[in-house]
Design a protein around this motif. Structure first.
Motif, PDB file in Angstrom:
ATOM      1  N   LYS A   2       0.843  -1.196   0.000  1.00 42.07           N
ATOM      2  CA  LYS A   2       0.000   0.000   0.000  1.00 42.07           C
ATOM      3  C   LYS A   2       0.888   1.260   0.000  1.00 42.07           C
ATOM      4  O   LYS A   2       1.879   1.328   0.744  1.00 42.07           O
ATOM      5  CB  LYS A   2      -0.889  -0.025   1.248  1.00 42.07           C
ATOM      6  N   LYS A   3       0.536   2.200  -0.863  1.00 41.31           N
ATOM      7  CA  LYS A   3       1.354   3.425  -0.924  1.00 41.31           C
ATOM      8  C   LYS A   3       1.016   4.342   0.249  1.00 41.31           C
ATOM      9  O   LYS A   3      -0.137   4.382   0.687  1.00 41.31           O
ATOM     10  CB  LYS A   3       1.066   4.165  -2.233  1.00 41.31           C
ATOM     11  N   GLU A   4       2.033   5.113   0.668  1.00 41.31           N
ATOM     12  CA  GLU A   4       1.803   6.079   1.756  1.00 41.31           C
ATOM     13  C   GLU A   4       0.992   7.273   1.228  1.00 41.31           C
ATOM     14  O   GLU A   4       1.259   7.760   0.127  1.00 41.31           O
ATOM     15  CB  GLU A   4       3.171   6.574   2.279  1.00 41.31           C
ATOM     16  N   LYS A   5       0.021   7.706   1.987  1.00 41.56           N
ATOM     17  CA  LYS A   5      -0.748   8.893   1.581  1.00 41.56           C
ATOM     18  C   LYS A   5       0.125  10.124   1.791  1.00 41.56           C
ATOM     19  O   LYS A   5       0.693  10.301   2.871  1.00 41.56           O
ATOM     20  CB  LYS A   5      -1.995   9.028   2.455  1.00 41.56           C
ATOM     21  N   ILE A   6       0.240  10.960   0.789  1.00 40.39           N
ATOM     22  CA  ILE A   6       1.108  12.138   0.938  1.00 40.39           C
ATOM     23  C   ILE A   6       0.376  13.428   0.536  1.00 40.39           C
ATOM     24  O   ILE A   6      -0.678  13.385  -0.093  1.00 40.39           O
ATOM     25  CB  ILE A   6       2.381  12.024   0.061  1.00 40.39           C
ATOM     26  N   SER A  32       3.054  13.391   4.952  1.00 37.16           N
ATOM     27  CA  SER A  32       4.409  13.654   4.471  1.00 37.16           C
ATOM     28  C   SER A  32       4.286  14.497   3.207  1.00 37.16           C
ATOM     29  O   SER A  32       3.369  14.284   2.400  1.00 37.16           O
ATOM     30  CB  SER A  32       5.110  12.356   4.095  1.00 37.16           C
ATOM     31  N   TYR A  94       1.344   8.285  -7.105  1.00 39.22           N
ATOM     32  CA  TYR A  94       1.282   8.473  -5.653  1.00 39.22           C
ATOM     33  C   TYR A  94      -0.146   8.371  -5.148  1.00 39.22           C
ATOM     34  O   TYR A  94      -1.101   8.592  -5.903  1.00 39.22           O
ATOM     35  CB  TYR A  94       1.818   9.869  -5.265  1.00 39.22           C
ATOM     36  N   TYR A 181       8.578  14.288   2.763  1.00 40.86           N
ATOM     37  CA  TYR A 181       8.488  12.880   2.346  1.00 40.86           C
ATOM     38  C   TYR A 181       9.890  12.327   2.155  1.00 40.86           C
ATOM     39  O   TYR A 181      10.713  12.932   1.464  1.00 40.86           O
ATOM     40  CB  TYR A 181       7.708  12.851   1.022  1.00 40.86           C
TER      41      TYR A 181
END
Ligand code: FAD
Length: 438
Positions: A2-6, A32, A94, A181
């Motif tokens: 799972k991608k990090e929410k930025i 981030s 992203y 980030y």
């Protein structure tokens, strides 16, 4: 995985990490923050000169930001293309929660931002924008009748009356630098990929000496002196903060502060009267003037071959360095529009191509001022005498000698037009258009 929410902080005319409003709010968002810069093809494709020094300036500023971010184990994503396409690809790459950026008051930028905001909205991403590049924007300064000021002096009084520490304080971004980030450094698209060539140019420093500001009142009108800050290019691309400069001005020179207020003034004019940036005179009557638009004379003006030494010196300075002193900008602009009766828009476009500190709001304001068509402009019957201006502001001829070394040689041209004749011709053309009998 799972991608990090930025959150993305999109840099445009604000190429600095310190005291940056949009970045500050992004860093405080809880996500981030990935900084982004887009070399925008919609703007770059318009530049005919592929060695445009401003592209080098931006490139260096972006490279510097990447370096600073690398030290924080972060990076700036730098892309080249059309913003909509770039944003579509970023949405895939992203997991973007929010996008932060600073206001830009030009028509192209407003349309671009509207388009990006609606694209992001479709993906459930909020586009948050902030005031950063001016002290007061849009309709923050209004008359007692809630109308926009169109005359500088009352505007500047109201501007000063409204000013307080809140508007002058810096955004303390540094406190939140840990929120960038974490990522590895990526490459910047090369000049070649973007169709440009890097130039070798010594750009003015972003530091303004206190002594210069203190002496500004005495020195600012003399083009032979290093009496002005040359900070324009940094204000244009946001490598300095207007709040830092305004605090300095407030402490040291009311005259210099007024120049910064002129900048706010023209930005709010452009925002409230966007037609001025789309080829229209602020005073509609002035669009009735029958310009002569002699192409040969325009070329001589561009090349600094009018036979009027101060005009020619200014054009040579502009062509060689990308800068022209304000006094000389006024004289050359007045000469083109009034002496030669060439549409001020031709000159505006030429300055736009050449000035390192080119800014649509200030350039348009300056040209419409000189041509008389502006909101708070020189009256139509005030026609600068370029010889008298030279005697007054370059009495020893130092500026002229520097930029027109051929002055006393046989190669120097005779005046393109007689001053008295040009003056009468201008008055006639303006009176006809404006229906004046004075
Ligand atoms: C025909 C014409 C075209 C112009 N085009 C531009 C332009 O494209 N970009 C631009 O920034 N300025 C423009 N100006 C305004 C002014 O000439 C320049 O801001 C100034 O010469 C820049 O030099 P400096 O940085 O040393 O300014 P300083 O004299 O040290 O002033 C500090 C800053 O105040 C702002 N400022 C000063 N005078 C003005 C003004 N009259 N209007 C708006 N802002 C001002 C600028 O941001 C400037 O960098 C133009 C003026 C004229 C008459």
């Amino acid at each position: 995985m799972k991608k990090e929410k930025i959150a993305i902080s999109w840099f445009r005319r604000d190429l600095r990490l310190l005291d940056n409003a949009g970045l500050y709010h992004a860093l405080k968002s809880g996500f981030s923050v990935l900084p982004l810069f887009i070399f925008d093809r919609a703007i770059l494709d318009q530049l005919e000169n592929k060695e445009d020094k401003r592209v080098t300036f931006i490139y260096q500023a972006v490279a510097d930001l990447k370096k600073q971010l690398k030290e924080l184990d972060s990076d700036m994503e730098v892309q080249y293309g059309f913003p909509v396409d770039i944003w579509k690809s970023l949405l895939e790459k992203y997991d973007i929660a929010e996008v932060y950026t600073n206001h830009d008051y030009e028509t192209y930028a407003k349309d671009r931002d509207d388009e990006i905001a609606s694209l992001l909205k479709k993906s459930g991403v909020e586009f948050k924008t902030f005031k950063d590049q001016v002290i007061f924007e849009k309709q923050e300064i209004l008359t007692g009748q809630d109308t926009v000021y169109t005359v500088f002096t009352p505007y500047s009084k109201a501007w000063k009356a409204k000013l307080n520490d809140f508007y002058l304080s810096s955004y303390p971004t540094k406190k939140y630098f840990s929120k960038f980030y974490k990522t590895k450094t990526t490459n910047i698209p090369t000049f070649k990929e973007m169709g440009f060539i890097e130039t070798d140019h010594d750009f003015p420093s972003e530091k303004v000496r206190s002594a210069l500001i203190e002496n500004y009142e005495e020195t600012r009108n003399y083009p032979a002196l290093p009496g002005t800050s040359r900070i324009g290019i940094h204000l244009r691309f946001g490598t300095v903060s207007i709040r830092d400069l305004a605090r300095k001005a407030l402490e040291k020179s009311d005259t210099w502060l007024n120049e910064l207020i002129w900048r706010d003034f023209y930005h709010q004019i452009l925002w409230n009267f966007p037609q001025v940036g789309q080829g229209k005179a602020f005073r509609a009557d002035y669009d009735k003037i029958r310009w002569r638009n002699n192409e040969k004379e325009f070329k001589l003006w561009c090349e600094g071959k009018t036979g009027y030494p101060l005009v020619d010196a200014g054009m040579h300075e502009l062509n060689e360095t990308g800068f022209m002193h304000n006094r000389v900008r006024m004289v050359t602009a007045s000469f083109l529009s009034k002496h030669l009766l060439i549409d001020w828009r031709w000159g505006e476009a030429y300055f736009a191509e050449k000035l390192l500190d080119y800014d649509l709001a200030a350039n348009n304001g300056g040209w419409q001022w000189a041509a008389g068509s502006g909101n708070d402009a020189a009256p139509y019957f005030r026609i600068f005498n370029p010889t008298a201006q030279a005697e007054k502001f370059d009495s020893k001829g130092e500026y002229i000698k520097k930029w027109v070394p051929e002055l006393n040689s046989l190669n120097y041209p005779a005046p393109i037009v007689d001053h008295k004749f040009a003056r009468e011709r201008c008055l006639k053309a303006y009176k006809e258009a404006l229906n004046k009998d004075k």
